[in-house]
Write an enzyme that holds these catalytic residues in place. Structure first.
Site, PDB file in Angstrom:
ATOM      1  CG  HIS A 265      66.216 -84.710  37.866  1.00  0.00           C
ATOM      2  ND1 HIS A 265      66.848 -85.901  37.608  1.00  0.00           N
ATOM      3  CD2 HIS A 265      67.210 -83.790  38.050  1.00  0.00           C
ATOM      4  CE1 HIS A 265      68.160 -85.715  37.627  1.00  0.00           C
ATOM      5  NE2 HIS A 265      68.405 -84.434  37.895  1.00  0.00           N
ATOM      6  CD  GLU A 266      66.437 -80.060  38.217  1.00  0.00           C
ATOM      7  OE1 GLU A 266      67.341 -79.903  39.044  1.00  0.00           O
ATOM      8  OE2 GLU A 266      66.626 -80.581  37.087  1.00  0.00           O
TER       9      GLU A 266
HETATM   10  N1  B3K Z   1      72.358 -80.097  38.262  1.00  0.00           N
HETATM   11  C1  B3K Z   1      71.855 -79.413  37.108  1.00  0.00           C
HETATM   12  C2  B3K Z   1      72.783 -79.416  35.949  1.00  0.00           C
HETATM   13  C3  B3K Z   1      73.804 -78.360  35.970  1.00  0.00           C
HETATM   14  C4  B3K Z   1      74.581 -78.330  34.681  1.00  0.00           C
HETATM   15  C5  B3K Z   1      75.729 -77.409  34.752  1.00  0.00           C
HETATM   16  N2  B3K Z   1      76.378 -77.231  33.492  1.00  0.00           N
HETATM   17  C6  B3K Z   1      70.543 -79.932  36.675  1.00  0.00           C
HETATM   18  C7  B3K Z   1      70.211 -81.306  37.087  1.00  0.00           C
HETATM   19  O1  B3K Z   1      70.863 -82.258  36.763  1.00  0.00           O
HETATM   20  O2  B3K Z   1      69.277 -81.449  37.796  1.00  0.00           O
HETATM   21 ZN    ZN Z   2      70.169 -83.536  38.248  1.00  0.00          ZN
END
Ligand code: B3K
Ligand code: ZN
Length: 875
Positions: A265-266
């Site tokens: 996902h990341e």
């Molecule tokens: N984009 C981050 C989530 C950030 C949350 C901030 N409170 C992780 C993700 O969805 O991949």
């Molecule tokens: Zn995300």
């Protein structure tokens, strides 16, 4: 830090959080400015007057990262520094236009003590690293440069004593990328699975979407103190250590699976999120829904597609459907929020992913890929909206997508009502559909509610359980015109495009009355389906449907009917459906004659079929129309829980021997295998876990010893935790013995300790609240560590018997905990409040108990994050 951005006004307004920042100096073109006429500092911003372009603005701030317990901005985790800037953390580091549509290139120089912080990282590439030149200085510095413009929420910085695990990936165009996973030195041996997951993700994104990595270095840092799962900062992902570190003794199969999916996902965010980002936070689902869809597909391509789909739908129904029934209900594209951090919700993520999946279903694999290619061609480097995405999909789709955009603007789960009739004379099946939409929440009004575009994947089964071939279907438009659509030859599933509040599809050339209709195959839309089916039809589908999702779904529906009938005291129906459910479970356990396999079907799928819907899932799905008698829509959670447990026991009793036989067969089969966190053995373990739970729930006196033996002989965390979970709900001495043994053996492994706290918190043993309260002062617990708070306090709220205890002690415990956590970390306390947001769905006894605690919280001076949730829960 050097940031280039366009100054559009003479007064420059920069975001900044004065609750943490102390402004030291502002220089414009090298000259320090001061005084009210030149600039003003307020609680949330810095205004610099009369700035003429171009200008170099240098801002110096000081803050104490050690006291930053909110874990937003730059903070300390253990002895290391790290950052979390999404959504609005960058303004806790310095004054800046902290919004996603301001994209800049960053050069970051870090100065730190050499001994304490040998590793210093930021986004992009390392430009230089050097000792500070003076002889007696213990300092050193590192400069990083990221060539890709990015919003401030993707900025990251890490400094500490970290150990690197290194590997490489060669991209499709032949470029070598260095991959590094940074951990505390004592955890370096636990990174192999995360590294392999990263390499698989990089390869998959090239194969499936043609997307290649765009730098020469990709870093992942694992930290113990983190509010959520992980963060996709450009080339420097920061992860909650529970989603990186794994060994068979510290991670369950589920953790291995989650690590792979979150690493994916990341990584996938690098394109869907970083290269194309969001214009504003209302568009959050543009990156999150799409990236969840991508990580779901990644899991499906690597493992079993149906098993993954079932898991995703269970997750959606238990979290998102429940959210839609709560004070937090909001559309995929919300129109208001108080704190954006409260909007990283199941609706934005999971429902957002379902919306993308519906495009995928309607366009088909090839056209969807074409549309994604167009999305990148048109929008790479931009900050976009969900409308931009919709426009691209509509342009490529051969099916007109009118009404589809309402999935973004209308909150709530549509109810799809279906009925069917076989028309012998014309050899057609008539399918009448109706969609009922919930009233929009006050915070997200809609001027004219319109019908949503619901793709209804449909198949027909004959008496032998075979699919009937489909040729065409007809639909009468509002204008009166009938449109006939031919389906591809050999097709046995048609995607019916239902876009009206009500309408009729006629499936043509059906030579015989189908034995059963299989609707919403693969859960083709995130709706609650109301379709009356008999126990026989559901059993037929559970046994024969060529769509594995609907085989599972038919079993679940039998369970929902059995539980609903008992809940509403319709004993005849309860008996019928409980019997049918037990037979279906027995059938699922069937094994092939003379075969070595434990079950005929994939054991992972069997485990899913045996599992009953959770309480969270049941709430919105209770079937109220078994008979026409009026029903109270307000839930009694204790009654529902009791009825569910009874259904578990009744069905287990009916097939106790089959369960025991399969339990022994799985034990034997697993005994032959060396532990691996994938393949058929994970299915065997989940089946074994499912069975031991059922058996202990059926009769703990008879079966707790079996769970205890499973615990003692387990050679991996998965089986150990499964046995411990089964025992945790019992009152037998085996429970205390196993819990004590576990803690003594694993007290030095943080992830195991977290699991140990969680399993005790979720226990259904009555009056467990006192045990959980006592654990708050246990040596292993720390209120500042989100993982521990989520495990103990969050875990407790998932135990229906204790959270909803009639004396209100569960509600009081949650409110007490929220008050304590809120002082430390508002993002975490706001998340803990989730279970209170459904207060209005319950009968007065429970609702009033929750409201009493909510009012108590409202009177306290809570953080903005927590008060938003309290306010919405009380609405
Ligand atoms: N984009 C981050 C989530 C950030 C949350 C901030 N409170 C992780 C993700 O969805 O991949
Ligand atoms: Zn995300």
């Amino acid at each position: 830090m050097q940031c280039d951005f366009f100054l559009g006004a003479t007064s420059l307004i920069l975001d900044g959080d004065a609750s943490i920042l102390s402004l030291q100096q502002v220089c414009i073109n090298g000259e320090e400015i001061s005084g009210d006429t030149k600039m003003q500092v307020e609680q949330d911003k810095l205004t610099i007057h009369n700035v003429t372009e171009p200008a170099e603005i240098r801002i110096t701030t000081r803050f104490n990262a050690k006291e930053n317990t909110e874990l937003a901005g730059l903070y300390k985790s253990g002895d290391n520094f790290c950052t979390q800037c999404e959504a609005e953390g960058f303004r806790r580091i310095t004054y800046f236009p902290d919004r996603p549509d301001v994209m800049s290139t960053y050069t970051t120089t870090i100065h730190a003590d050499r001994e304490k912080f040998p590793v210093m990282l930021s986004n992009g590439n390392l430009v230089s690293k050097q000792k500070v030149s003076s002889k007696d200085s213990s300092m050193h510095s590192a400069t990083w440069h990221d060539p890709w413009p990015k919003p401030s929420y993707l900025f990251a910085l890490v400094a500490g004593n970290l150990t690197a695990t290194r590997d490489t990936f060669c991209t499709q165009s032949g470029k070598n990328v260095d991959l590094v996973i940074w951990t505390d030195p004592h955890n370096a041996h636990l990174t192999a699975h995360a590294m392999y997951s990263l390499q698989r993700a990089m390869k998959w994104d090239e194969d499936r979407f043609g997307l290649e990595y765009d730098l020469d270095l990709f870093n992942i840092v694992a930290v113990d103190d983190f509010n959520m799962g992980a963060m996709e900062n450009k080339s420097l992902n920061v992860f909650n250590s529970r989603l990186v570190l794994a060994s068979p003794d510290t991670a369950t199969d589920l953790s291995y699976e989650q690590i792979e999916s979150v690493v994916g996902h990341e990584y996938f965010h690098n394109w869907t999120g970083n290269r194309i980002t969001c214009r504003d936070w209302f568009q959050l689902s543009l990156k999150e829904g799409l990236t969840v869809f991508r990580d779901q597909e990644f899991t499906m391509d690597l493992h079993s597609r149906p098993v993954a789909r079932i898991n995703d739908v269970r997750n959606l129904r238990s979290r998102q459907f429940a959210e839609d029934k709560s004070g937090m209900s909001h559309p995929v594209r919300p129109i208001s929020y108080e704190k954006i951090d409260n909007f990283y919700t199941a609706t934005i993520y999971e429902k957002g992913a379902e919306v993308i999946r519906m495009y995928y279903t309607l366009l088909g694999k090839e056209k969807f890929r074409k549309a994604i290619d167009l999305y990148f061609e048109r929008h790479d480097g931009q900050a976009c909206t969900t409308d931009d995405f919709f426009a691209v999909m509509s342009e490529v789709s051969s099916v007109p997508l009118d009404g589809f955009e309402r999935w973004y603007t209308q909150a709530g789960t549509p109810v799809l009502k279906a009925s069917s009739e076989y028309l012998k004379d014309t050899q057609q099946l008539r399918l009448s559909l109706q969609q009922v939409l919930p009233t929009p929440p006050e915070a997200h009004p809609v001027e004219h509610m319109g019908p949503q575009f619901i793709p209804v994947s449909t198949g027909l089964l004959d008496d032998n359980g075979n699919d009937l071939p489909l040729t065409s279907y007809s639909y009468q438009e509002d204008s009166g015109q009938t449109i006939t659509t031919t389906v591809d030859q050999g097709t046995t599933t048609a995607v019916l495009p239902f876009k009206a509040f009500s309408g009729e599809f006629l499936i043509n050339n059906v030579p015989q009355k189908p034995a059963a209709v299989s609707l919403l195959r693969d859960f083709s839309a995130p709706v609650v389906l109301h379709y009356n089916q008999t126990a026989e039809e559901l059993q037929h589908l559970a046994k024969h449907d060529s769509n594995p999702f609907n085989r599972y779904e038919s079993t679940q529906k039998l369970a929902r009917l059995a539980i609903s009938a008992s809940y509403y005291q319709e004993s005849n129906h309860a008996t019928t459906f409980n019997e049918a459910l037990a037979t279906t479970h027995g059938n699922a356990l069937e094994r092939e004659d003379n075969s070595k396999t434990v079950t005929k079907l994939d054991p992972a799928a069997v485990a899913q079929m045996l599992s009953l819907p959770s309480i969270e899932e049941l709430g919105p799905l209770l079937i109220q129309d078994i008979t026409d008698s009026p029903k109270d829509p307000l839930l009694d959670p204790l009654l529902l829980n009791g009825v569910r447990t009874q259904a578990i026991q009744t069905t287990a009793e009916a097939i106790e021997n089959d369960l025991l036989q399969t339990f022994n067969a799985t034990t034997e089969a697993l005994h032959q295998l060396e532990y691996e966190p994938h393949g058929v053995q994970t299915g065997l373990r989940s089946l074994k876990g499912q069975i031991i739970n059922r058996l202990v729930a059926l009769d703990e006196h008879k079966h707790a010893n079996r769970a205890h033996a499973m615990f003692e002989t387990a050679t991996n965390m998965t089986e150990r935790m499964m046995a411990l979970t089964a025992l945790s709900h019992s009152t037998s001495n085996y429970r205390t013995d196993a819990l004590d043994q576990f803690y003594q053996r694993w007290r030095t492994e943080q992830l195991n300790v977290i699991a140990w706290l969680g399993v005790q918190a979720r226990s259904e043993v009555v009056n467990n609240v006192s045990k959980v309260r006592a654990l708050l002062s246990h040596e292993s617990f720390d209120m500042r560590t989100p993982n521990k708070v989520y495990a103990l306090i969050g875990g407790f709220s998932t135990s229906p018997a204790n959270f909803h205890a009639a004396d209100g002690s569960g509600y009081e415990f949650l409110a007490d905990s929220v008050l304590a956590v809120d002082q430390i970390n508002p993002q975490v306390s706001a998340r803990l409040l989730g279970p209170f947001t459904t207060a209005n769905n319950y009968q007065p006894l429970y609702r009033d108990g929750m409201v009493q605690q909510l009012l108590r919280l409202e009177r306290a001076s809570l953080s903005g994050n927590a008060s938003e949730i309290v306010g919405k829960a009380l609405r």
